[in-house]
Design an enzyme around this catalytic site. Structure first.
Site, short mmCIF file in Angstrom:
data_model
loop_
_atom_site.label_atom_id
_atom_site.label_comp_id
_atom_site.label_asym_id
_atom_site.label_seq_id
_atom_site.Cartn_x
_atom_site.Cartn_y
_atom_site.Cartn_z
N VAL A 215 0.86 -1.19 0.00
CA VAL A 215 0.00 0.00 0.00
C VAL A 215 0.89 1.24 0.00
CG1 VAL A 215 -1.83 1.25 1.21
CG2 VAL A 215 -1.77 -1.26 1.27
N ASP A 216 0.80 2.03 -1.07
CA ASP A 216 1.68 3.18 -1.23
C ASP A 216 0.87 4.39 -1.71
OD1 ASP A 216 3.71 4.95 -1.59
OD2 ASP A 216 4.75 3.84 -3.17
N SER A 217 0.52 5.26 -0.79
CA SER A 217 -0.26 6.45 -1.15
C SER A 217 0.58 7.47 -1.91
CB SER A 217 -0.83 7.11 0.11
OG SER A 217 0.21 7.52 0.98
#
Length: 412
Positions: A215-217
């Site tokens: 998960v990489d915003s």
């Protein structure tokens, strides 16, 4: 030569006088009386060196074998006749931490301390016993960055202060001292900043295959590696018209885009698009497009990813992370061995499955089954769909592709 004098039992101030080596101890006492605030007359003064009373006032300083900046202790003879100060106690009491000469003399006059230091640094003790102050300073500086910087500043101070190179070097040393001070402050007040933070991964499924997604915003788009896409059987959906180059910390080749895929998280399904990269170490990365579309919230207090208002999934612990994402026990050689071993095992498994499946008689032509399995579907799926399509291979393939894109409705 220079002689340092400390008053036994008095203040911590040390008097340093410059005196000729051919003068006597009597002359030295007169100088001490004149220049010090010890309030001891010369005729009442007793001098000690290395714990020993200097009783002959007619001896010259050269005969006493003093070195430059040697430390003497003085006291009133009439009040303490016959008493000798304890050298270790006196040295510690009058010790100036910024004066390495005093440290040298304190160690030199204390046999017990010399014995203790010898266990860890015999070369330092040898320099002290030989009276080699320069060698002593070299050993001290070798184990102390602060001392090295101080000696370097002292050396630069003796050079031309208007020399640009000298000014640059002084500026570097002062900056480094500030950095070191900042680091020490962090160690004392915020030691947690030196710990490691594991990356945020979740478990999900793509086309029924388990995938650990990062998960990489901070990433603009959701991506998947070519190897993962092949493993999930969705490479047939890649639109190569959308190929290009992905730029970020580095650059990677984009093979194309899968416009619509279903992502299963905690038995709920979410639609997303995927850009397939040729050489990507992680299987899948959930970027900002996916997170915004489904209104995801990274709840670090609960250590969960919340999708909308209904679905929550926990971030993986370090032991559950993929090998390349773990902080410890991770070396390229080990990764390569595991990767190669996994690839070989998978190849062997596929060969065994293929051999077993091909040996099983099928009610449909082998060419029709191969036509469907080339699209990424299993032999069992092909046979099952051919039954529904009455042996029409094209109709069966289209039906399977449609099912792979359909999104099951959520249960209310």
């Amino acid at each position: 030569m220079h002689i340092s004098i400390a008053k036994f039992g008095g203040s911590e101030n040390v008097l340093t006088v410059e005196i000729a080596s051919d003068l006597s101890l009597k002359d030295l006492k007169a100088v001490i009386e004149a220049e010090s605030d010890f309030a001891i007359k010369a005729e009442e003064m007793s001098l000690y060196f290395e714990g020993k009373l200097l009783g002959d006032d007619n001896q010259t300083l050269a005969q006493c074998k003093f070195n430059d900046y040697d430390l003497l202790t003085c006291q009133r003879a009439s009040a303490n006749h016959g008493l000798r100060p304890e050298p270790a106690t006196t040295s510690r009491r009058n010790m100036n931490p910024r004066d390495p000469r005093q440290l040298f003399e304190m160690i030199r006059s204390n046999p017990e301390m010399l014995q203790q230091i010898r266990q860890n640094s015999p070369q330092l003790v040898d320099a002290v016993q030989r009276g080699d102050f320069n060698r002593f300073m070299e050993h001290i500086a070798a184990g102390s960055p602060e001392m090295q910087q101080r000696m370097e500043l002292d050396r630069l101070a003796s050079l031309d202060p208007f020399d640009p190179e000298v000014q640059r070097r002084i500026h570097e040393i002062i900056n480094m001292q500030n950095v070191q001070e900042n680091m020490e402050h962090a160690v004392e007040h915020a030691p947690e900043v030196f710990g490691h933070v594991i990356m945020l991964y979740i478990n999900c499924k793509v086309n029924g295959h388990l995938v650990k997604a990062f998960v990489d915003s901070g990433a603009q788009m959701t991506i998947m590696s070519k190897a993962c896409a092949e493993r999930c059987g969705i490479m047939r959906l890649v639109d190569r018209r959308f190929s290009g180059i992905a730029k970020g910390v580095g650059t990677q080749k984009i093979l194309g885009r899968i416009h619509l895929a279903q992502l299963e998280i905690e038995k709920n399904y979410f639609a997303t698009s995927l850009s397939v990269l040729e050489d990507q170490p992680m299987d899948m990365l959930l970027g900002l497009d996916m997170l915004r579309r489904h209104q995801c919230v990274l709840d670090l207090h609960k250590n969960t990813l919340r999708i909308g208002n209904a679905v929550e999934t926990n971030f993986l612990s370090e032991s559950e992370l993929p090998i390349h994402a773990k902080l410890s026990g991770n070396t390229p050689d080990i990764e390569d061995d595991i990767s190669n071993s996994t690839t070989e095992n998978n190849s062997q498994t596929r060969m065994e499955v293929s051999t077993t499946a091909s040996s099983t008689p099928a009610p449909f032509p082998e060419d029709s089954i191969k036509h469907i399995t080339k699209g990424g579907f299993t032999r069992e799926q092909a046979i099952e769909e051919l039954k529904s399509a009455n042996g029409d291979a094209t109709k069966a393939l289209v039906s399977l592709m449609t099912k792979s894109l359909s999104i099951p409705k959520r249960k209310r």
